[in-house]
Design an enzyme around this catalytic site. Structure first.
Site, short mmCIF file in Angstrom:
data_model
loop_
_atom_site.label_atom_id
_atom_site.label_comp_id
_atom_site.label_asym_id
_atom_site.label_seq_id
_atom_site.Cartn_x
_atom_site.Cartn_y
_atom_site.Cartn_z
N SER A 2 0.85 -1.18 0.00
CA SER A 2 0.00 0.00 0.00
C SER A 2 0.88 1.23 0.00
O SER A 2 1.92 1.26 0.64
CB SER A 2 -0.88 0.01 1.25
OG SER A 2 -1.70 -1.12 1.29
N GLY A 165 7.91 7.10 15.56
CA GLY A 165 8.12 5.65 15.66
C GLY A 165 7.46 5.03 16.88
O GLY A 165 7.13 3.85 16.88
N CYS A 168 3.42 5.29 15.38
CA CYS A 168 3.02 4.68 14.10
C CYS A 168 3.58 3.26 13.97
O CYS A 168 4.78 3.06 14.08
CB CYS A 168 3.52 5.55 12.95
SG CYS A 168 3.16 4.86 11.33
N THR A 171 6.40 2.65 11.32
CA THR A 171 7.63 3.41 11.49
C THR A 171 8.42 2.79 12.63
O THR A 171 7.88 2.55 13.70
CB THR A 171 7.30 4.89 11.82
OG1 THR A 171 6.49 5.43 10.77
CG2 THR A 171 8.55 5.72 11.98
#
Length: 181
Positions: A2, A165, A168, A171
């Site tokens: 994606s 990070g 997310c 990340t």
């Protein structure tokens, strides 16, 4: 893969310095982390330009090569090279399908370049893209505004990505950090 669900790129200009950070995670589909240490931020044009990408890895390599060729063609003129890349990217049938975004910067200019033809220069010297981009952008703006006197551009870029990070899932904390002085 994606589009944009595999990374965070953050860039800042602060106190005469320019820094860009990116995480190392490459995600395959929605559930598998394929790599932890990908290098999504690079120095180009003899170390005078930083570029970072979010999106499909194969597409990003194509765009890095095209952008570096545009920099060479226009003698390092970042704005002109970015506009010409965006025009070609938007108008070419094959390139139009590339799923990526770029942040490019030199000592004086910071730009977002997209395949839909946008070349955007932020008002505040901060940009972020990718799945964790909004988190990094928020953190970076807060750091620059409220702790900017005590932090360098490099410090802000590292901290903003570290915070992204932590929030997310696409990340990670394997941060690649580049700086122009």
């Amino acid at each position: 893969m994606s589009s944009f669900h595999a990374t965070t790129i953050f860039a800042v200009q602060h106190n005469g310095k320019s820094a860009m950070s990116g995480d190392g995670q490459v995600t395959f589909g929605q559930a598998v982390v394929m790599k932890h240490t990908a290098r999504k931020v690079r120095k180009l044009f003899n170390g005078k330009v930083l570029a970072g990408f979010a999106g499909s890895v194969a597409d990003a390599f194509t765009l890095f090569e095209m952008f570096e060729a545009k920099l060479e063609e226009y003698n390092g003129n970042l704005k002109r090279a970015s506009v010409e890349l965006a025009k070609e990217w938007r108008s070419d049938k094959v390139l139009r399908k590339l799923e990526a975004m770029l942040i490019v910067m030199n000592q004086d200019t910071l730009l977002l370049v997209s395949g839909t033809g946008e070349v955007i220069e932020p008002d505040d010297g901060i940009l972020a893209i990718g799945s964790g981009g909004n988190y990094a952008l928020s953190a970076g703006r807060a750091l620059k505004t409220y702790a900017g006197e005590n932090l360098s551009a490099k410090d802000i870029a590292k901290a903003a990505l570290k915070i992204a990070g932590e929030i997310c899932v696409y990340t990670n904390d394997q941060i690649i950090l580049e700086e122009l002085e």
